[in-house]
Design a protein around this motif. Sequence first.
Motif, PDB file in Angstrom:
ATOM      1  N   ASN A  65       0.856  -1.182   0.000  1.00 15.69           N
ATOM      2  CA  ASN A  65       0.000   0.000   0.000  1.00 15.69           C
ATOM      3  C   ASN A  65       0.899   1.241   0.000  1.00 15.69           C
ATOM      4  OD1 ASN A  65       0.468   1.072   2.700  1.00 15.69           O
ATOM      5  ND2 ASN A  65      -0.862  -0.532   3.500  1.00 15.69           N
ATOM      6  N   MET A  66       0.329   2.358  -0.376  1.00 13.11           N
ATOM      7  CA  MET A  66       1.117   3.575  -0.570  1.00 13.11           C
ATOM      8  C   MET A  66       1.825   4.017   0.712  1.00 13.11           C
ATOM      9  SD  MET A  66       0.357   7.195  -2.403  1.00 13.11           S
ATOM     10  CE  MET A  66      -0.380   6.334  -3.728  1.00 13.11           C
ATOM     11  N   ASN A  67       1.153   3.961   1.833  1.00 15.68           N
ATOM     12  CA  ASN A  67       1.745   4.395   3.095  1.00 15.68           C
ATOM     13  C   ASN A  67       2.980   3.563   3.431  1.00 15.68           C
ATOM     14  OD1 ASN A  67       1.849   5.920   5.539  1.00 15.68           O
ATOM     15  ND2 ASN A  67       0.891   4.195   6.602  1.00 15.68           N
ATOM     16  N   ASP A  68       2.870   2.242   3.299  1.00 11.21           N
ATOM     17  CA  ASP A  68       4.005   1.376   3.612  1.00 11.21           C
ATOM     18  C   ASP A  68       5.135   1.550   2.602  1.00 11.21           C
ATOM     19  OD1 ASP A  68       2.841   0.340   5.910  1.00 11.21           O
ATOM     20  OD2 ASP A  68       1.868  -1.299   4.831  1.00 11.21           O
ATOM     21  N   PHE A  69       4.816   1.745   1.319  1.00 11.20           N
ATOM     22  CA  PHE A  69       5.859   1.954   0.323  1.00 11.20           C
ATOM     23  C   PHE A  69       6.611   3.254   0.608  1.00 11.20           C
ATOM     24  CE2 PHE A  69       7.672   3.143  -3.796  1.00 11.20           C
ATOM     25  CZ  PHE A  69       8.383   1.976  -4.087  1.00 11.20           C
ATOM     26  N   ASN A  70       5.892   4.282   1.005  1.00  7.75           N
ATOM     27  CA  ASN A  70       6.544   5.543   1.393  1.00  7.75           C
ATOM     28  C   ASN A  70       7.504   5.324   2.550  1.00  7.75           C
ATOM     29  OD1 ASN A  70       6.191   8.100   0.095  1.00  7.75           O
ATOM     30  ND2 ASN A  70       4.002   7.841   0.398  1.00  7.75           N
ATOM     31  N   LYS A  71       7.065   4.567   3.546  1.00  7.98           N
ATOM     32  CA  LYS A  71       7.941   4.265   4.682  1.00  7.98           C
ATOM     33  C   LYS A  71       9.170   3.490   4.211  1.00  7.98           C
ATOM     34  CE  LYS A  71       4.325   4.079   8.201  1.00  7.98           C
ATOM     35  NZ  LYS A  71       3.566   3.180   9.100  1.00  7.98           N
ATOM     36  N   LEU A  72       8.977   2.570   3.280  1.00  4.68           N
ATOM     37  CA  LEU A  72      10.085   1.776   2.757  1.00  4.68           C
ATOM     38  C   LEU A  72      11.122   2.660   2.077  1.00  4.68           C
ATOM     39  CD1 LEU A  72      11.057  -1.239   2.072  1.00  4.68           C
ATOM     40  CD2 LEU A  72      10.085  -0.758  -0.168  1.00  4.68           C
ATOM     41  N   ILE A  73      10.680   3.538   1.177  1.00  3.01           N
ATOM     42  CA  ILE A  73      11.643   4.355   0.442  1.00  3.01           C
ATOM     43  C   ILE A  73      12.229   5.479   1.297  1.00  3.01           C
ATOM     44  CG2 ILE A  73      10.714   3.769  -1.819  1.00  3.01           C
ATOM     45  CD1 ILE A  73       9.317   6.460  -1.918  1.00  3.01           C
ATOM     46  N   ASP A  74      11.546   5.820   2.397  1.00  2.00           N
ATOM     47  CA  ASP A  74      12.086   6.819   3.318  1.00  2.00           C
ATOM     48  C   ASP A  74      13.020   6.192   4.359  1.00  2.00           C
ATOM     49  OD1 ASP A  74      10.767   8.887   2.052  1.00  2.00           O
ATOM     50  OD2 ASP A  74       9.095   8.948   3.481  1.00  2.00           O
ATOM     51  N   GLY A  75      13.181   4.861   4.307  1.00  2.00           N
ATOM     52  CA  GLY A  75      14.058   4.176   5.245  1.00  2.00           C
ATOM     53  C   GLY A  75      13.447   3.924   6.602  1.00  2.00           C
ATOM     54  N   LYS A  76      12.134   4.079   6.721  1.00  2.05           N
ATOM     55  CA  LYS A  76      11.458   3.897   8.005  1.00  2.05           C
ATOM     56  C   LYS A  76      10.833   2.511   8.153  1.00  2.05           C
ATOM     57  CE  LYS A  76      10.499   8.793   8.338  1.00  2.05           C
ATOM     58  NZ  LYS A  76       9.501   9.839   8.235  1.00  2.05           N
ATOM     59  N   LEU A  77      10.933   1.688   7.089  1.00  2.00           N
ATOM     60  CA  LEU A  77      10.395   0.330   7.119  1.00  2.00           C
ATOM     61  C   LEU A  77      11.410  -0.578   6.438  1.00  2.00           C
ATOM     62  CD1 LEU A  77       8.024  -1.631   7.684  1.00  2.00           C
ATOM     63  CD2 LEU A  77       7.089  -0.987   5.459  1.00  2.00           C
ATOM     64  N   ASP A  78      11.900  -1.547   7.181  1.00  2.00           N
ATOM     65  CA  ASP A  78      12.858  -2.501   6.639  1.00  2.00           C
ATOM     66  C   ASP A  78      12.131  -3.461   5.684  1.00  2.00           C
ATOM     67  OD1 ASP A  78      14.168  -5.442   7.084  1.00  2.00           O
ATOM     68  OD2 ASP A  78      15.690  -3.862   7.122  1.00  2.00           O
ATOM     69  N   PRO A  79      12.667  -3.675   4.488  1.00  2.00           N
ATOM     70  CA  PRO A  79      11.970  -4.522   3.518  1.00  2.00           C
ATOM     71  C   PRO A  79      11.820  -5.973   3.977  1.00  2.00           C
ATOM     72  CG  PRO A  79      14.123  -3.864   2.681  1.00  2.00           C
ATOM     73  CD  PRO A  79      13.884  -3.089   3.932  1.00  2.00           C
ATOM     74  N   VAL A  80      12.803  -6.498   4.693  1.00  2.00           N
ATOM     75  CA  VAL A  80      12.701  -7.879   5.169  1.00  2.00           C
ATOM     76  C   VAL A  80      11.607  -7.995   6.229  1.00  2.00           C
ATOM     77  CG1 VAL A  80      13.946  -9.764   6.310  1.00  2.00           C
ATOM     78  CG2 VAL A  80      15.100  -8.364   4.579  1.00  2.00           C
ATOM     79  N   VAL A  81      11.547  -7.022   7.124  1.00  2.00           N
ATOM     80  CA  VAL A  81      10.485  -7.009   8.137  1.00  2.00           C
ATOM     81  C   VAL A  81       9.130  -6.850   7.459  1.00  2.00           C
ATOM     82  CG1 VAL A  81       9.518  -5.712  10.075  1.00  2.00           C
ATOM     83  CG2 VAL A  81      11.978  -6.144   9.974  1.00  2.00           C
ATOM     84  N   ALA A  82       9.034  -5.945   6.492  1.00  2.00           N
ATOM     85  CA  ALA A  82       7.772  -5.732   5.779  1.00  2.00           C
ATOM     86  C   ALA A  82       7.308  -7.013   5.103  1.00  2.00           C
ATOM     87  CB  ALA A  82       7.933  -4.611   4.755  1.00  2.00           C
ATOM     88  N   PHE A  83       8.233  -7.742   4.490  1.00  2.00           N
ATOM     89  CA  PHE A  83       7.894  -9.010   3.841  1.00  2.00           C
ATOM     90  C   PHE A  83       7.437 -10.033   4.878  1.00  2.00           C
ATOM     91  CE2 PHE A  83       9.107 -13.239   2.291  1.00  2.00           C
ATOM     92  CZ  PHE A  83       8.373 -13.291   1.110  1.00  2.00           C
ATOM     93  N   THR A  84       8.166 -10.102   5.989  1.00  2.00           N
ATOM     94  CA  THR A  84       7.870 -11.084   7.030  1.00  2.00           C
ATOM     95  C   THR A  84       6.489 -10.874   7.640  1.00  2.00           C
ATOM     96  OG1 THR A  84      10.216 -11.233   7.535  1.00  2.00           O
ATOM     97  CG2 THR A  84       8.705 -12.070   9.201  1.00  2.00           C
ATOM     98  N   ILE A  85       6.086  -9.628   7.833  1.00  2.00           N
ATOM     99  CA  ILE A  85       4.787  -9.361   8.471  1.00  2.00           C
ATOM    100  C   ILE A  85       3.658  -9.169   7.450  1.00  2.00           C
ATOM    101  CG2 ILE A  85       5.816  -8.468  10.581  1.00  2.00           C
ATOM    102  CD1 ILE A  85       5.244  -5.642   9.618  1.00  2.00           C
ATOM    103  N   GLY A  86       3.972  -9.359   6.174  1.00  2.00           N
ATOM    104  CA  GLY A  86       2.934  -9.332   5.149  1.00  2.00           C
ATOM    105  C   GLY A  86       2.596  -7.967   4.580  1.00  2.00           C
ATOM    106  N   LYS A  87       3.384  -6.953   4.876  1.00  2.00           N
ATOM    107  CA  LYS A  87       3.129  -5.624   4.313  1.00  2.00           C
ATOM    108  C   LYS A  87       3.708  -5.475   2.918  1.00  2.00           C
ATOM    109  CE  LYS A  87       2.552  -3.014   8.522  1.00  2.00           C
ATOM    110  NZ  LYS A  87       2.724  -1.689   9.102  1.00  2.00           N
TER     111      LYS A  87
END
Length: 105
Positions: A65-87
């Motif tokens: 979703n847009m909010n999570d992708f923004n967090k990802l590219i801003d460095g506020k969401l780790d991609p491995v964690v996001a994948f693990t928790i289903g985001k």
Amino acid sequence: MTFNELLEKVRGMSDRADVSNTDFLAVQINITGDDPGVFYVEVKDHNISIEPYEYNDRNCAITMNMNDFNKLIDGKLDPVVAFTIGKLKVDGDIGKALEFAKLVK
């Protein structure tokens, strides 16, 4: 943020991406939510292109979703964690998705 604003943000960030060690990478990004959209990021011959189209011969597709992708590219969401928790969902080569994640950082 609208999908078009997100696309411009990613294009602006691409100027700073180090693609010197990447020969070829094609990732489709599927944005879900209130203002959904699709774009691709292609690295070919050490040049990066970002266009608002589907990429049929891609290495992988990432759906967020847009909010999570923004967090990802801003460095506020780790991609491995996001994948693990289903985001973050990956369709295709997970190794290429990780390569894309390194470009985003």
